[in-house]
Design an enzyme around this catalytic site. Structure first.
Site, short mmCIF file in Angstrom:
data_model
loop_
_atom_site.label_atom_id
_atom_site.label_comp_id
_atom_site.label_asym_id
_atom_site.label_seq_id
_atom_site.Cartn_x
_atom_site.Cartn_y
_atom_site.Cartn_z
N SER A 470 0.83 -1.20 0.00
CA SER A 470 0.00 0.00 0.00
C SER A 470 0.87 1.26 0.00
O SER A 470 1.74 1.42 -0.83
CB SER A 470 -0.95 -0.03 1.20
N ASP A 556 -9.33 -3.19 -6.84
CA ASP A 556 -8.89 -2.48 -5.64
C ASP A 556 -9.39 -1.03 -5.71
O ASP A 556 -9.01 -0.28 -6.61
CB ASP A 556 -7.37 -2.52 -5.55
N HIS A 601 -8.00 -4.96 -0.82
CA HIS A 601 -6.82 -4.12 -0.97
C HIS A 601 -5.54 -4.93 -0.75
O HIS A 601 -4.64 -4.94 -1.59
CB HIS A 601 -6.90 -2.96 0.01
#
EC number: 3.4.21.-
Length: 638
Positions: A470, A556, A601
């Site tokens: 991320s 995502d 995610h």
């Protein structure tokens, strides 16, 4: 701030080094509620480890792919139970409400629920409050009743799109709190647990830069807040009927470089779970005499796992590290002592070492690192090194137990966790010094950490790998542009790589929420120019890069796939251009983009992802992976 986020899984150690993930469970009254197979079940507390349970709901009725229970809440008098259901490949969730009777039946279901809590009104009727999430934004609070008096109404709507709303029930169930917050500012409203239909009471109107969270005990509010100097968290209190900020009295202050991980309130004690200078502590505050007992926890411990607990006499919790499964501890208030779980001792305690070192960044700031390696490793200079980094949102680098990390250490790898600025390991100021127009501090910290590791004999550039997920991808991508010679290979999962274009697109669900972290390049030229200096996508150039493996997810919503694809294509073009000028014999780095289906995610437990990443690292470093995959089978079911 993760102060009230409760980890709802337990990881139990078995004698044969097998590990079992247990889903969310809640104790209420004389029952334990949990997931068994594909069912929501309950059993009497003393029979929880047996197969003698009552099926309340079959998750297969929802027609979801491999659903699991993420959270459970039981109504005060046990007439109803609510459970949030999710799947591994999506962040979407469904909240079901089951009526508890001789033949339990699903009373209602609500889509896209984020947080939810039960209270009981004056008529002894159960009221469910829940927040509704749309496009990752959570702005609406609803309340619902069931049975003969069924209703469902919107109760509150947050108008500022940069804020997020979540619910928290105080430990004594006296108040339901509506928490409205963004990355730097919060506002809390109280709903009376005895009169939930009355209008909520505002504690303190939001003040930019002021964060606060609320607990309750004996008609007093205990407020964890950063108001005042220094702007780190401190504990304050005030009477529940005079909640405004001018009535807050300072109760307890934290040492410098301290992160408040969690807070738990008991009848006569307040327990603070702290991280100070990269070590874990528990502070037990006696509320009758304001006494404080500070307990330094074992140096191997890197993270807390909080247990849902209704026992007023004990405070149980678990400690874990990336290579060691959680171990249970209990603080007993009567004895004033911390008790450690006895039984099977994990062999990793004798076969590995944990070191805590510091690197000096270029501005002189000391940056903590946590390092793991085998005790009997010889000549660490020739061992492979896997560096971990995050450095965003004031969040700690994840240091929960991961079987694949354990296996790497067993196979001779060195693991290094770099707690750079932008994260939260040393408190709120540590985050502030690594966000907005100080984001480059995090990059300087990461560079200093890797150079320090090499300088102290931990591996070398040709054996050094780097991993992040991320927002951690920002620092990794930036380092690959600025100092690629420090690395041999990189693995990224759902990485944020195109900061500039993403933050200029206000149609994306999280752009407005994240202005406090990255800045507003659309309206602030200073922010725009600063982002251009470090944005991974913007700074790709023809040069030698480390090999890179990227795992991305097709749907995502947090990190759009388009930005990752654009980054990958531009990187490959730069590598090809550099190879033309490098001459014959030049070995171009490999760039792998692995696009997984689904809309989640980050899928932490994906065996496919774990296998692909480890295989990539071993191949890039020219290592034999036979033993590592054999050992991994002990922990993962392939």
């Amino acid at each position: 701030m993760d102060a009230f986020e409760k980890v709802r899984t337990k990881l139990e150690t078995q004698p044969q080094e097998e590990y079992e993930i247990i889903n969310a469970e809640v104790k209420h009254g004389g029952f334990v509620y949990y997931q068994e197979g594909c069912c929501l079940v309950r059993s009497k507390d003393e029979e929880a480890d047996n197969d003698n349970y009552e099926v309340l709901f079959n998750l297969e009725e929802l027609k979801l792919d491999q659903p699991f229970i993420d959270c459970i809440r039981v109504a005060p008098d046990e007439k109803y139970v609510a459970a949030k259901i999710r799947t591994e490949d999506s962040e979407a969730s469904t909240c079901i409400v089951v009526k508890l009777s001789d033949q339990p039946v699903m009373e209602a279901s609500f889509p896209n629920v984020s947080s939810f809590e039960w209270v009981k009104d004056e008529e002894e009727e159960d009221v469910l409050f829940y927040t509704f999430q749309r496009n990752l934004r959570c702005h609406d609070v609803y309340r619902a009743t069931f049975g003969d008096n069924k209703r469902n109404e919107r109760f509150y709507t947050e108008k500022d799109p940069s804020y997020f709303v979540f619910l928290y029930l105080t430990k004594d169930s006296r108040f339901l709190t509506i928490n409205i917050m963004n990355k730097t500012t919060s506002e809390v409203w109280l709903i009376d647990g005895l009169s939930p239909w009355d209008p909520p009471v505002l504690i303190q109107k939001r003040i930019h830069g002021v964060l606060y969270y609320v607990e309750h005990r004996d008609d007093e509010l205990y407020i964890l807040t950063n108001v005042g100097e220094p702007t780190e968290f401190k504990l304050m209190r005030t009477a529940a009927d005079t909640p405004a900020i001018m009535n807050w009295d300072l109760f307890f202050t934290m040492k410098r470089n301290t992160k408040v991980v969690d807070l738990d309130m008991f009848k006569d004690h307040c327990v603070l779970f702290l991280k100070h200078s990269n070590l874990l502590y528990v502070n037990v505050i006696g509320l009758a005499d304001d006494s404080v007992r500070s307990l330094k926890l074992p140096p191997w411990a890197c993270g807390f796992i909080m247990d849902t607990n209704s026992d007023p006499k004990n405070c149980p919790f678990q400690l874990c590290s990336p290579i060691r499964p959680p171990k249970y501890y209990t603080y007993k208030f009567a004895e004033g002592k911390l008790f450690e779980e006895t039984g099977h001792e994990d062999p990793i305690t004798k076969t590995s070492r944990v070191l805590r070192l510091e690197a000096k960044s270029k501005d002189g700031k000391s940056v903590p690192m946590t390092i793991f390696h085998k005790t009997d490793s010889e000549d660490l200079l020739k061992k492979p090194l896997l560096v971990h980094v995050y450095g965003a949102y004031g969040m700690d680098l994840k240091m929960n137990f991961r079987p694949e990390r354990r296996v790497l250490v067993d196979d001779g790898w060195i693991l290094a966790y770099c707690h750079v600025r932008g994260g939260g390991e040393l408190g709120l100021q540590w985050h502030a010094d690594g966000r907005l127009t100080k984001k480059l501090n995090g990059l300087a910290d990461l560079e200093a950490c890797i150079k320090t590791l090499h300088g102290q004999g931990f591996s070398q550039p040709s054996l050094t790998t780097l991993t992040a997920f991320s927002a951690g991808g920002v620092l990794v991508g930036a380092l690959c542009n600025s100092n690629p010679e420090l690395l041999r290979a990189v693995t990224l999962e759902a990485p944020f790589l195109d900061v500039l274009n993403t933050m200029m697109d206000t149609t994306l669900p999280l752009t407005l929420e994240e202005l406090e972290e990255w800045g507003n390049p659309s309206s602030d030229e200073k922010h725009k120019n600063y982002i251009k200096r470090y944005c991974p996508y913007q700074n790709i150039k023809p040069q030698h890069y480390p090999s890179i493996h990227i795992t991305a997810y097709e749907n995502d919503e947090r990190v759009p796939l388009k930005g990752i694809i654009n980054y990958t294509e531009k990187l490959k073009e730069a590598i090809t251009e550099h190879a033309k000028d490098a001459g014959e014999g030049y070995q171009a780095p490999n760039v792998v983009l692995d696009i997984q289906p689904g809309g989640n995610h980050v899928i932490e437990d994906s065996h496919k992802k774990i296998t692909a990443q480890i295989k990539f690292l071993y191949e890039e470093l020219g290592l034999d992976s036979t033993s590592v995959f054999e050992n991994l089978k002990k922990y993962l079911k392939f």
